[in-house]
Design a protein around this motif. Structure first.
Motif, PDB file in Angstrom:
ATOM      1  N   ASP A  36       0.808  -1.221   0.000  1.00 53.46           N
ATOM      2  CA  ASP A  36       0.000   0.000   0.000  1.00 53.46           C
ATOM      3  C   ASP A  36       0.841   1.271   0.000  1.00 53.46           C
ATOM      4  O   ASP A  36       0.329   2.357   0.268  1.00 53.46           O
ATOM      5  CB  ASP A  36      -0.948   0.012   1.208  1.00 53.46           C
ATOM      6  N   ARG A 438      -3.478  -6.178  -2.781  1.00 53.36           N
ATOM      7  CA  ARG A 438      -4.459  -5.152  -2.419  1.00 53.36           C
ATOM      8  C   ARG A 438      -5.611  -5.103  -3.423  1.00 53.36           C
ATOM      9  O   ARG A 438      -6.376  -4.149  -3.433  1.00 53.36           O
ATOM     10  CB  ARG A 438      -3.772  -3.782  -2.359  1.00 53.36           C
ATOM     11  N   HIS A 443      -9.233  -4.407   3.171  1.00 49.27           N
ATOM     12  CA  HIS A 443      -8.285  -3.315   2.923  1.00 49.27           C
ATOM     13  C   HIS A 443      -7.747  -3.308   1.490  1.00 49.27           C
ATOM     14  O   HIS A 443      -6.598  -2.945   1.247  1.00 49.27           O
ATOM     15  CB  HIS A 443      -7.122  -3.387   3.921  1.00 49.27           C
ATOM     16  N   ASN A 445      -7.438  -1.879  -2.322  1.00 49.01           N
ATOM     17  CA  ASN A 445      -7.170  -0.500  -2.716  1.00 49.01           C
ATOM     18  C   ASN A 445      -7.426  -0.343  -4.202  1.00 49.01           C
ATOM     19  O   ASN A 445      -6.866  -1.090  -5.015  1.00 49.01           O
ATOM     20  CB  ASN A 445      -5.719  -0.151  -2.372  1.00 49.01           C
TER      21      ASN A 445
END
Length: 502
Positions: A36, A438, A443, A445
């Protein structure tokens, strides 16, 4: 801040490891980053020690972590709290920079001190009576200290290669003892792309077993870019997929110019001489540097808390996914960063942290103990088979995918194919970059998709300073001749079809 990557921080004890200023990462930036938080566009494809340190500091500032970090604070002891059986709490004895000691209770503890704490030395005859100087790679900083000296470096992996090259610029002569040998690879493939981006692909991991010989051949091809292993005596006696790996772009030239000489396993050390297993004797040795790895060292923790007596004796771990000690009553103690990877380490540590955090907060439940023990036995068997001892070095993609599957963040082909076929293809046949973890699950993204598409662009963004048009491909025949040949070939096939099939 920055741990071992902060080479200028003198607050650590002399027994703590530090990276040397000349260090260059063995893995490229898009494979080494956290999932991230990417390296900046200005960062080159491979990073120096200072660049990685700055990256870690920027990570801390980006996520506003400074308020949660207590610097110049030493953990003296980690032990079960009095009410551990009911609560799972832990008691920490803490000493600050003023020497004041206090005790605090915590609901959960992550131990993240890493595995590079206690140097490992092999048992070599005559080592204690050796009249030269004995050092370990842990204390290496610069090759200048070996000016005019005869140096023997013992080791067959990354640090051994780096130290040999650094010392060769100043020393009278450097010998590198590679033991059973190793596979030397450079950081780039034959097309100039980072080699880790070519090797770390899921297509190799999940391909049928009959394709293994083809992958071995490809690895041999890549290793041949560095040096002719047979000629210089570098090649391993073991299968190429089980041999030690050394990533180094310089040592091939050092060997071919005679500045570094490759020798076999050291049998004994006598006065100022080092005896090799083929009968060779290296005389007048001033310094022997052991680049032979590290042992687990947790002086603040009683080993019996996290491992069985047999595991301690065998020097192996009884930890589920190499994170959670399986014999503890409560999963409130996690061991993060106690492994190394056949690939980048930072993404491994991040994945372990994500896994531990989900367990601590009750959003992920560990399997039954019998199932965890089966998984532990499987990993330990693999370690023993590959290294002949319990060296906790994990294959990057396999480990990341196993842990991420339990988290629900594994980039699954069948889940992605309906959403974005191109993305599913990249995750299977392209580099297994950390940003792929991710794309799905907790979580996730939205930016991860763009990062996956731009992985090659981002890799070279920091080194592309002059814009030029692509070079034209070199052809042996003019274009019109190639077209004529193709037309004739199609015509011949058509005639055969008319003659024999109609």
């Amino acid at each position: 801040m920055g741990g071992m990557w902060n080479a200028d921080d003198n607050s650590f004890s002399t027994s703590s490891p530090k990276t040397y200023p000349s260090l260059v990462s063995n893995t490229s930036k898009m494979m080494t980053c956290f999932s991230d938080f990417l390296f900046s566009e200005e960062t080159p494809a491979y990073m120096t020690q200072k660049m990685i340190y700055n990256y870690l500091v920027r990570y801390v500032d980006h996520f506003k972590l400074r308020n949660y970090i207590q610097c110049k604070t030493e953990i003296q002891e980690v032990s079960k709290a009095r009410d551990y059986d009911e609560t799972g709490n832990w008691e920490l004895a803490i000493e600050d920079s003023d020497g004041k000691r206090r005790v605090e209770i915590f609901n959960a503890v992550m131990i993240c001190t890493g595995s590079l704490r206690k140097p490992r030395y092999p048992d070599i005859e005559g080592m204690r009576s050796f009249q030269g100087k004995i050092e370990h790679a842990m204390g290496f900083r610069t090759g200048e200290v070996y000016k005019g000296k005869n140096v023997v470096v013992i080791g067959n992996s990354f640090s051994a290669g780096d130290i040999s090259c650094a010392a060769a610029g100043y020393a009278n002569q450097v010998h590198i003892s590679v033991g059973q040998g190793c596979t030397l690879i450079t950081r780039f493939d034959e097309n100039g792309f980072p080699l880790d981006m070519q090797m770390l692909k899921r297509e190799y991991l999940y391909s049928p077993t009959w394709t293994i010989p083809f992958f071995k051949k490809q690895v041999m091809k890549w290793s041949s870019l560095a040096i002719n292993h047979d000629v210089v005596g570098m090649h391993s006696n073991r299968d190429i997929l089980f041999s030690a790996v050394m990533t180094n772009d310089e040592i091939g030239l050092k060997i071919m110019t005679g500045k570094v000489k490759v020798v076999g396993r050291v049998l004994k050390m006598v006065k100022r001489s080092v005896h090799i297993d083929d009968g060779t004797v290296v005389d007048d040795v001033d310094v022997v540097v052991f680049a032979t790895g590290y042992e687990r060292h947790l002086p603040f923790l009683d080993n019996s808390l996290v491992d069985s007596a047999q595991a301690i004796k065998d020097q192996r771990n009884d930890w589920y996914k190499l994170i959670f000690p399986v014999h503890l009553r409560h999963p409130t103690l996690a061991m993060v960063g106690m492994v190394t990877a056949e690939g980048p380490n930072l993404p491994i540590f991040e994945m372990q942290s994500r896994f531990a955090a989900r367990v601590f907060c009750g959003k992920l439940k560990l399997p039954e103990k019998c199932d965890m023990l089966k998984d532990i036995d499987k990993w330990n068997s693999d370690f023993k088979l590959k290294f002949s001892f319990y060296k906790h070095q994990v294959p990057f993609i396999r480990y990341m995918d196993e842990v991420s599957a339990e988290l629900g963040v594994k980039p699954d082909f069948w889940k992605l194919i309906w959403r974005d076929p191109r993305l599913a293809y990249l995750c299977t046949f392209g580099p297994a970059s950390p940003v792929q973890y991710r794309l799905l699950g907790p979580h996730s993204n939205a930016e991860a998709v763009n990062h996956c598409y731009a992985i090659y662009k981002n890799t070279f963004s920091g080194v592309r300073h002059r814009r030029v048009p692509p070079r034209k491909p070199i052809t042996l025949l003019p274009t019109h001749i190639q077209i004529l040949i193709a037309a004739v070939f199609v015509g011949v096939l058509y005639c055969i079809w008319l003659t024999y099939f109609l």
